[in-house]
Motif scaffolding. Structure first.
Motif, PDB file in Angstrom:
ATOM      1  N   GLN A 280       0.822  -1.206   0.000  1.00 56.79           N
ATOM      2  CA  GLN A 280       0.000   0.000   0.000  1.00 56.79           C
ATOM      3  C   GLN A 280       0.864   1.268   0.000  1.00 56.79           C
ATOM      4  O   GLN A 280       0.378   2.355  -0.313  1.00 56.79           O
ATOM      5  CB  GLN A 280      -0.924   0.004   1.217  1.00 56.79           C
ATOM      6  N   HIS A 281       2.140   1.101   0.348  1.00 52.83           N
ATOM      7  CA  HIS A 281       3.070   2.240   0.401  1.00 52.83           C
ATOM      8  C   HIS A 281       4.169   2.105  -0.658  1.00 52.83           C
ATOM      9  O   HIS A 281       5.228   2.739  -0.539  1.00 52.83           O
ATOM     10  CB  HIS A 281       3.695   2.344   1.796  1.00 52.83           C
ATOM     11  N   GLY A 282       3.923   1.289  -1.660  1.00 48.10           N
ATOM     12  CA  GLY A 282       4.888   1.143  -2.753  1.00 48.10           C
ATOM     13  C   GLY A 282       6.109   0.322  -2.406  1.00 48.10           C
ATOM     14  O   GLY A 282       7.150   0.442  -3.065  1.00 48.10           O
ATOM     15  N   ILE A 283       6.008  -0.515  -1.382  1.00 53.34           N
ATOM     16  CA  ILE A 283       7.138  -1.351  -0.965  1.00 53.34           C
ATOM     17  C   ILE A 283       6.762  -2.811  -1.181  1.00 53.34           C
ATOM     18  O   ILE A 283       5.739  -3.292  -0.662  1.00 53.34           O
ATOM     19  CB  ILE A 283       7.491  -1.112   0.517  1.00 53.34           C
ATOM     20  N   GLU A 284       7.580  -3.516  -1.925  1.00 54.95           N
ATOM     21  CA  GLU A 284       7.323  -4.937  -2.184  1.00 54.95           C
ATOM     22  C   GLU A 284       7.807  -5.766  -0.995  1.00 54.95           C
ATOM     23  O   GLU A 284       8.912  -5.546  -0.477  1.00 54.95           O
ATOM     24  CB  GLU A 284       8.061  -5.372  -3.450  1.00 54.95           C
ATOM     25  N   PHE A 285       6.980  -6.695  -0.556  1.00 53.63           N
ATOM     26  CA  PHE A 285       7.387  -7.602   0.522  1.00 53.63           C
ATOM     27  C   PHE A 285       7.732  -8.954  -0.083  1.00 53.63           C
ATOM     28  O   PHE A 285       6.930  -9.536  -0.816  1.00 53.63           O
ATOM     29  CB  PHE A 285       6.283  -7.756   1.563  1.00 53.63           C
ATOM     30  N   ILE A 286       8.929  -9.436   0.227  1.00 53.18           N
ATOM     31  CA  ILE A 286       9.395 -10.703  -0.327  1.00 53.18           C
ATOM     32  C   ILE A 286       9.747 -11.641   0.821  1.00 53.18           C
ATOM     33  O   ILE A 286      10.663 -11.370   1.615  1.00 53.18           O
ATOM     34  CB  ILE A 286      10.621 -10.500  -1.237  1.00 53.18           C
ATOM     35  N   GLU A 287       8.999 -12.735   0.925  1.00 53.23           N
ATOM     36  CA  GLU A 287       9.249 -13.733   1.966  1.00 53.23           C
ATOM     37  C   GLU A 287      10.077 -14.861   1.351  1.00 53.23           C
ATOM     38  O   GLU A 287       9.642 -15.529   0.419  1.00 53.23           O
ATOM     39  CB  GLU A 287       7.930 -14.267   2.518  1.00 53.23           C
ATOM     40  N   VAL A 288      11.276 -15.044   1.873  1.00 52.71           N
ATOM     41  CA  VAL A 288      12.209 -16.035   1.344  1.00 52.71           C
ATOM     42  C   VAL A 288      12.102 -17.319   2.153  1.00 52.71           C
ATOM     43  O   VAL A 288      12.196 -17.282   3.383  1.00 52.71           O
ATOM     44  CB  VAL A 288      13.658 -15.491   1.401  1.00 52.71           C
ATOM     45  N   PRO A 289      11.897 -18.463   1.491  1.00 50.38           N
ATOM     46  CA  PRO A 289      11.851 -19.734   2.225  1.00 50.38           C
ATOM     47  C   PRO A 289      13.131 -19.951   3.034  1.00 50.38           C
ATOM     48  O   PRO A 289      14.235 -19.647   2.558  1.00 50.38           O
ATOM     49  CB  PRO A 289      11.713 -20.787   1.116  1.00 50.38           C
ATOM     50  N   ARG A 290      12.985 -20.457   4.232  1.00 50.40           N
ATOM     51  CA  ARG A 290      14.134 -20.652   5.116  1.00 50.40           C
ATOM     52  C   ARG A 290      15.096 -21.718   4.564  1.00 50.40           C
ATOM     53  O   ARG A 290      14.679 -22.697   3.963  1.00 50.40           O
ATOM     54  CB  ARG A 290      13.657 -21.125   6.486  1.00 50.40           C
ATOM     55  N   LEU A 291      16.391 -21.501   4.835  1.00 41.28           N
ATOM     56  CA  LEU A 291      17.385 -22.537   4.607  1.00 41.28           C
ATOM     57  C   LEU A 291      17.085 -23.708   5.543  1.00 41.28           C
ATOM     58  O   LEU A 291      16.766 -23.504   6.722  1.00 41.28           O
ATOM     59  CB  LEU A 291      18.784 -21.987   4.897  1.00 41.28           C
ATOM     60  N   GLU A 292      17.162 -24.931   5.026  1.00 39.01           N
ATOM     61  CA  GLU A 292      16.883 -26.110   5.844  1.00 39.01           C
ATOM     62  C   GLU A 292      18.107 -27.022   5.933  1.00 39.01           C
ATOM     63  O   GLU A 292      18.878 -27.139   4.986  1.00 39.01           O
ATOM     64  CB  GLU A 292      15.703 -26.899   5.277  1.00 39.01           C
ATOM     65  N   VAL A 293      18.263 -27.641   7.087  1.00 41.33           N
ATOM     66  CA  VAL A 293      19.260 -28.685   7.321  1.00 41.33           C
ATOM     67  C   VAL A 293      18.533 -29.857   7.968  1.00 41.33           C
ATOM     68  O   VAL A 293      17.830 -29.662   8.972  1.00 41.33           O
ATOM     69  CB  VAL A 293      20.411 -28.181   8.226  1.00 41.33           C
ATOM     70  N   ASP A 294      18.641 -31.025   7.372  1.00 39.84           N
ATOM     71  CA  ASP A 294      17.934 -32.222   7.850  1.00 39.84           C
ATOM     72  C   ASP A 294      16.424 -32.015   7.870  1.00 39.84           C
ATOM     73  O   ASP A 294      15.731 -32.501   8.777  1.00 39.84           O
ATOM     74  CB  ASP A 294      18.415 -32.622   9.256  1.00 39.84           C
ATOM     75  N   GLY A 295      15.930 -31.259   6.883  1.00 42.27           N
ATOM     76  CA  GLY A 295      14.485 -31.073   6.767  1.00 42.27           C
ATOM     77  C   GLY A 295      13.894 -30.097   7.757  1.00 42.27           C
ATOM     78  O   GLY A 295      12.674 -29.948   7.826  1.00 42.27           O
ATOM     79  N   LYS A 296      14.734 -29.406   8.507  1.00 43.11           N
ATOM     80  CA  LYS A 296      14.264 -28.423   9.490  1.00 43.11           C
ATOM     81  C   LYS A 296      14.896 -27.067   9.209  1.00 43.11           C
ATOM     82  O   LYS A 296      16.065 -26.992   8.826  1.00 43.11           O
ATOM     83  CB  LYS A 296      14.621 -28.865  10.917  1.00 43.11           C
ATOM     84  N   ALA A 297      14.109 -26.011   9.411  1.00 45.16           N
ATOM     85  CA  ALA A 297      14.611 -24.658   9.167  1.00 45.16           C
ATOM     86  C   ALA A 297      15.773 -24.339  10.102  1.00 45.16           C
ATOM     87  O   ALA A 297      15.765 -24.696  11.290  1.00 45.16           O
ATOM     88  CB  ALA A 297      13.486 -23.636   9.368  1.00 45.16           C
ATOM     89  N   VAL A 298      16.781 -23.688   9.548  1.00 46.31           N
ATOM     90  CA  VAL A 298      17.894 -23.201  10.359  1.00 46.31           C
ATOM     91  C   VAL A 298      17.445 -21.907  11.034  1.00 46.31           C
ATOM     92  O   VAL A 298      17.130 -20.926  10.372  1.00 46.31           O
ATOM     93  CB  VAL A 298      19.136 -22.937   9.489  1.00 46.31           C
ATOM     94  N   SER A 299      17.400 -21.911  12.334  1.00 47.25           N
ATOM     95  CA  SER A 299      16.925 -20.743  13.085  1.00 47.25           C
ATOM     96  C   SER A 299      17.819 -20.516  14.291  1.00 47.25           C
ATOM     97  O   SER A 299      18.526 -21.422  14.752  1.00 47.25           O
ATOM     98  CB  SER A 299      15.481 -20.949  13.553  1.00 47.25           C
ATOM     99  N   ALA A 300      17.768 -19.303  14.819  1.00 49.49           N
ATOM    100  CA  ALA A 300      18.546 -18.984  16.014  1.00 49.49           C
ATOM    101  C   ALA A 300      18.066 -19.801  17.211  1.00 49.49           C
ATOM    102  O   ALA A 300      18.867 -20.211  18.054  1.00 49.49           O
ATOM    103  CB  ALA A 300      18.459 -17.494  16.308  1.00 49.49           C
ATOM    104  N   SER A 301      16.749 -20.028  17.288  1.00 53.50           N
ATOM    105  CA  SER A 301      16.227 -20.818  18.415  1.00 53.50           C
ATOM    106  C   SER A 301      16.739 -22.263  18.346  1.00 53.50           C
ATOM    107  O   SER A 301      17.037 -22.877  19.382  1.00 53.50           O
ATOM    108  CB  SER A 301      14.694 -20.799  18.419  1.00 53.50           C
ATOM    109  N   ARG A 302      16.859 -22.795  17.143  1.00 52.39           N
ATOM    110  CA  ARG A 302      17.413 -24.151  16.973  1.00 52.39           C
ATOM    111  C   ARG A 302      18.867 -24.179  17.429  1.00 52.39           C
ATOM    112  O   ARG A 302      19.304 -25.138  18.084  1.00 52.39           O
ATOM    113  CB  ARG A 302      17.293 -24.585  15.512  1.00 52.39           C
ATOM    114  N   VAL A 303      19.612 -23.139  17.082  1.00 54.63           N
ATOM    115  CA  VAL A 303      21.007 -23.050  17.512  1.00 54.63           C
ATOM    116  C   VAL A 303      21.105 -23.018  19.030  1.00 54.63           C
ATOM    117  O   VAL A 303      21.913 -23.729  19.640  1.00 54.63           O
ATOM    118  CB  VAL A 303      21.672 -21.794  16.902  1.00 54.63           C
TER     119      VAL A 303
END
Length: 346
Positions: A280-303
């Motif tokens: 609505q403000h001329g900004i494109e939102f792009i959601e990038v699929p997470r990098l996965e290791v062993d079928g699970k997303a790599v996240s800080a909480s996982r670390v």
């Protein structure tokens, strides 16, 4: 105070006193947020007639009984909280409140910043939004297709790097705003250093402190409390309103990137709100699929979970070399011990 009214501190360490405050606020359709650090009340004898609480530099939980309005009680409460902040060396404050209270707080010197529909944000004091915008102007670029990512990075992972690598290919310059609120197990200065080292070989990346204006306890308290309720939507909208009104224009940001969120409901709501409101403000939102290791997303909480389990061999598949090096340093080992001894999700 006028008419025998008395201003005094409410002992929120006392379960009984805290419950009295909670019930008083419920009468105004307000909740007692979990992050409050101090509360004061105005009493007529033993009866509470007005209150306000403080979380960091954010004033919230204002309530004044209808039959005591017109006695300047809001101004009294604000003055007391500003006094308490000044004793801590803090000379800027925010008010997080309902839209219908805007005129009340503007009349005592607060400046309206942004709205999330059911909640608004105002500020008062030195080094406010205008000061932050001037700092952002130092990072302005002649490039026309600029993008940004807002990151906490608690800590910086290969997942974060993957998102940055994907995003930087889609814009001329990529601004990375670091969540500056220091409520994470990895302190802000360490998180910033890990991002800087972990992206030092990537061109056209600019790292900026988020300060009080991008996912902070002022703009989006629910992000840190992690309590999902109806207000989360309003808080997310408020944070986005602030971004589109003040931050994106000065840096000519046309794209905002975020990793997909399969686990955390609060971040998932935030992503959904960005996908609705940013265009609505001329900004494109792009959601990038997470990098996965062993079928699970790599996240800080996982670390952090792997650190708690002591599985440092597995961490090599989740973290860049720069973060691994930090964890093996004297400073890093202190953070590791803090994580192992903490039950905090952050």
């Amino acid at each position: 105070m006028r008419g025998g009214l008395l201003l005094k501190e409410i002992d929120i360490s006392s379960f009984q006193e805290k419950e009295k405050l909670r019930k008083f606020l419920e009468g105004f359709d307000l909740t007692l947020d979990e992050d409050i650090e101090e509360s004061v009340g105005i009493f007529d004898g033993d009866v509470m007639v007005a209150t306000c609480s403080l979380s960091g530099k954010v004033l919230k939980g204002f309530a004044v009984r209808d039959d005591y309005r017109g006695l300047n009680l809001t101004s009294t409460l604000v003055s007391e909280m500003i006094r308490r902040l000044s004793l801590k060396g803090i000379y800027k404050s925010f008010i997080f409140t309902k839209p219908e209270n805007r005129n009340i707080f503007e009349s005592v010197g607060y400046k309206f910043l942004a709205s999330g529909g059911k909640v608004i944000l105002l500020e008062h004091g030195i080094n406010g939004i205008d000061h932050y915008i001037k700092k952002l102007e130092e990072y302005k670029s002649e490039t026309t297709l600029n993008g940004c990512i807002v990151m906490n990075c608690n800590p910086f992972t290969l997942g974060h790097r993957y998102l940055i690598e994907r995003a930087v290919r889609m814009c001329d310059r990529l601004y990375i705003f670091i969540v500056q609120e220091d409520r994470s197990l990895f302190p802000f200065d360490i998180r910033k250093k890990l991002i800087e080292k972990g992206t030092s070989d990537i061109e056209n990346v600019v790292i900026i402190d988020g300060a009080d204006y991008i996912i902070s306890s002022a703009t989006f308290p629910g992000y840190f409390i992690r309590k999902q309720n109806d207000r989360i939507y309003s808080e997310a909208a408020l944070d986005i309103d602030l971004f589109t009104k003040y931050i994106a224009p000065v840096l000519n940001i046309k794209k905002r990137f975020a990793g997909s969120e399969p686990y955390d409901p609060v971040t998932s709501i935030y992503n959904r709100m960005m996908s609705e409101k940013l265009p609505q403000h001329g900004i494109e939102f792009i959601e990038v699929p997470r990098l996965e290791v062993d079928g699970k997303a790599v996240s800080a909480s996982r670390v952090r979970d792997e650190i708690r389990k002591g599985d440092f061999a597995n961490l090599k598949r989740l973290l860049p070399e720069t973060t691994l090096e930090f964890l093996s340093s004297d400073e890093g080992r202190k953070v590791v011990e803090r994580i192992k001894n903490s039950t905090s999700p952050h």
